[in-house]
Scaffold this motif. Sequence first.
Motif, PDB file in Angstrom:
ATOM      1  N   LEU A  12      32.903  18.512 -13.526  1.00 47.27           N
ATOM      2  CA  LEU A  12      33.519  19.209 -12.083  1.00 47.27           C
ATOM      3  C   LEU A  12      32.852  19.507 -11.056  1.00 47.27           C
ATOM      4  N   ARG A  13      32.056  20.059 -11.149  1.00 45.76           N
ATOM      5  CA  ARG A  13      30.369  20.199  -9.513  1.00 45.76           C
ATOM      6  C   ARG A  13      30.339  18.610  -9.368  1.00 45.76           C
ATOM      7  N   GLN A  14      30.175  17.205 -10.421  1.00 44.30           N
ATOM      8  CA  GLN A  14      30.158  16.031  -9.602  1.00 44.30           C
ATOM      9  C   GLN A  14      31.025  15.761  -9.405  1.00 44.30           C
ATOM     10  N   GLY A  15      32.613  16.117  -9.346  1.00 42.98           N
ATOM     11  CA  GLY A  15      33.622  15.394  -8.665  1.00 42.98           C
ATOM     12  C   GLY A  15      33.780  13.922  -9.584  1.00 42.98           C
ATOM     13  N   ALA A  16      33.540  13.420 -10.720  1.00 42.56           N
ATOM     14  CA  ALA A  16      33.625  13.623 -11.666  1.00 42.56           C
ATOM     15  C   ALA A  16      34.892  13.097 -12.429  1.00 42.56           C
ATOM     16  N   LEU A  17      35.722  14.646 -12.483  1.00 41.66           N
ATOM     17  CA  LEU A  17      36.829  15.559 -13.234  1.00 41.66           C
ATOM     18  C   LEU A  17      37.449  16.287 -11.562  1.00 41.66           C
ATOM     19  N   ASP A  18      38.815  15.713 -11.958  1.00 41.66           N
ATOM     20  CA  ASP A  18      39.226  16.897 -10.572  1.00 41.66           C
ATOM     21  C   ASP A  18      40.906  17.029 -11.501  1.00 41.66           C
ATOM     22  N   GLY A  19      41.171  16.786 -12.125  1.00 41.15           N
ATOM     23  CA  GLY A  19      42.647  16.939 -12.643  1.00 41.15           C
ATOM     24  C   GLY A  19      43.546  18.110 -13.550  1.00 41.15           C
ATOM     25  N   LEU A  20      44.452  18.236 -12.601  1.00 41.19           N
ATOM     26  CA  LEU A  20      45.010  19.239 -13.579  1.00 41.19           C
ATOM     27  C   LEU A  20      45.928  19.012 -13.879  1.00 41.19           C
ATOM     28  N   VAL A  39      42.255  21.291 -17.984  1.00 42.62           N
ATOM     29  CA  VAL A  39      41.245  20.514 -16.809  1.00 42.62           C
ATOM     30  C   VAL A  39      41.962  18.718 -17.223  1.00 42.62           C
ATOM     31  N   VAL A  40      42.436  17.419 -16.664  1.00 40.20           N
ATOM     32  CA  VAL A  40      42.103  16.380 -16.921  1.00 40.20           C
ATOM     33  C   VAL A  40      41.881  15.468 -16.377  1.00 40.20           C
ATOM     34  N   THR A  41      41.388  13.863 -17.064  1.00 36.76           N
ATOM     35  CA  THR A  41      41.297  12.978 -16.372  1.00 36.76           C
ATOM     36  C   THR A  41      42.444  12.408 -15.222  1.00 36.76           C
ATOM     37  N   PHE A  42      43.806  11.946 -15.623  1.00 38.81           N
ATOM     38  CA  PHE A  42      44.457  11.539 -14.891  1.00 38.81           C
ATOM     39  C   PHE A  42      45.892  12.376 -15.227  1.00 38.81           C
ATOM     40  N   PRO A  43      45.923  13.386 -14.356  1.00 38.04           N
ATOM     41  CA  PRO A  43      46.954  14.120 -14.444  1.00 38.04           C
ATOM     42  C   PRO A  43      48.166  13.828 -13.882  1.00 38.04           C
ATOM     43  N   MET A  44      49.286  13.733 -14.664  1.00 39.95           N
ATOM     44  CA  MET A  44      50.867  12.892 -13.973  1.00 39.95           C
ATOM     45  C   MET A  44      51.192  13.614 -13.149  1.00 39.95           C
ATOM     46  N   LEU A  45      51.002  14.626 -12.266  1.00 39.21           N
ATOM     47  CA  LEU A  45      51.646  14.698 -11.111  1.00 39.21           C
ATOM     48  C   LEU A  45      50.095  14.162 -10.324  1.00 39.21           C
ATOM     49  N   PRO A  46      49.553  12.879  -9.408  1.00 42.17           N
ATOM     50  CA  PRO A  46      48.322  12.964  -8.791  1.00 42.17           C
ATOM     51  C   PRO A  46      47.939  13.663  -7.866  1.00 42.17           C
ATOM     52  N   ASP A  47      48.410  14.588  -7.208  1.00 40.94           N
ATOM     53  CA  ASP A  47      48.099  15.497  -6.697  1.00 40.94           C
ATOM     54  C   ASP A  47      47.667  16.800  -6.843  1.00 40.94           C
ATOM     55  N   ALA A  48      47.565  16.851  -8.184  1.00 39.13           N
ATOM     56  CA  ALA A  48      47.851  18.447  -8.951  1.00 39.13           C
ATOM     57  C   ALA A  48      46.087  18.163  -9.215  1.00 39.13           C
ATOM     58  N   ARG A  49      45.224  19.181  -8.414  1.00 38.76           N
ATOM     59  CA  ARG A  49      44.262  18.622  -8.606  1.00 38.76           C
ATOM     60  C   ARG A  49      43.006  20.061  -8.337  1.00 38.76           C
ATOM     61  N   VAL A  50      41.912  20.215  -8.589  1.00 44.79           N
ATOM     62  CA  VAL A  50      41.037  21.563  -9.156  1.00 44.79           C
ATOM     63  C   VAL A  50      40.142  21.410  -7.053  1.00 44.79           C
ATOM     64  N   ALA A  51      40.389  22.311  -7.091  1.00 52.63           N
ATOM     65  CA  ALA A  51      39.911  23.023  -5.438  1.00 52.63           C
ATOM     66  C   ALA A  51      38.475  23.192  -5.334  1.00 52.63           C
ATOM     67  N   ALA A  52      38.426  24.067  -5.985  1.00 55.22           N
ATOM     68  CA  ALA A  52      37.097  24.525  -5.727  1.00 55.22           C
ATOM     69  C   ALA A  52      36.539  24.802  -7.413  1.00 55.22           C
ATOM     70  N   VAL A  53      34.945  24.773  -7.325  1.00 57.59           N
ATOM     71  CA  VAL A  53      33.905  24.881  -8.518  1.00 57.59           C
ATOM     72  C   VAL A  53      32.637  25.702  -7.976  1.00 57.59           C
ATOM     73  N   LYS A  54      33.230  27.132  -8.695  1.00 54.52           N
ATOM     74  CA  LYS A  54      31.611  27.547  -8.343  1.00 54.52           C
ATOM     75  C   LYS A  54      30.262  27.035  -8.925  1.00 54.52           C
ATOM     76  N   ARG A  55      29.189  27.691  -8.689  1.00 62.90           N
ATOM     77  CA  ARG A  55      28.269  27.242  -9.461  1.00 62.90           C
ATOM     78  C   ARG A  55      27.847  28.111 -10.618  1.00 62.90           C
ATOM     79  N   ARG A  56      26.967  27.736 -11.774  1.00 59.30           N
ATOM     80  CA  ARG A  56      26.273  28.670 -12.672  1.00 59.30           C
ATOM     81  C   ARG A  56      25.729  28.855 -12.013  1.00 59.30           C
ATOM     82  N   VAL A  57      25.335  30.091 -12.403  1.00 61.42           N
ATOM     83  CA  VAL A  57      24.549  31.339 -11.597  1.00 61.42           C
ATOM     84  C   VAL A  57      23.364  31.075 -12.728  1.00 61.42           C
TER      85      VAL A  57
END
Length: 151
Positions: free
Chosen positions: A80-88, A117-135
Amino acid sequence: MEGYASLFGVVDLGRDRVERGAFAASLARRGPRGIRFLFQHDPAEPIGAWTSISEDVRGLRVSGRLNLAVARAREVHALLRQGALDGLSIGFRAVRSVREAAGVRRLIEIDLWEVSVVTFPMLPDARVAAVKRRVSPAAARRPHAREAAAR
């Protein structure tokens, strides 16, 4: 992490369109803790817990925490942090629906079971908008740091 797991009035790749208010009864009955947070819709892959799930004018907004004690959640967090995965994507049962002449199924009431969290969402615009960093361990000792980092 947070984002939209479903958008109202948008036809997905399976020809479903969710109507406003479709999640209301299910959310009132289950609450966010009753909705599972999974990876790729796999019930053997829980990766965290949803802290907030609500309908707004746009769709189904979710906010949750990855459980970084779980190996798969750490992997998902890195992707998620890398942007390689972002589907919901949502896992549900249609309680009330209407099939339109064009073949679109209007979902009027949905029993929501899980959000993944999925690679290919059935609804293409269903996406993760923000991911916070690990502390870091030092920062984790400060008040509220662990809580903020896992979202």
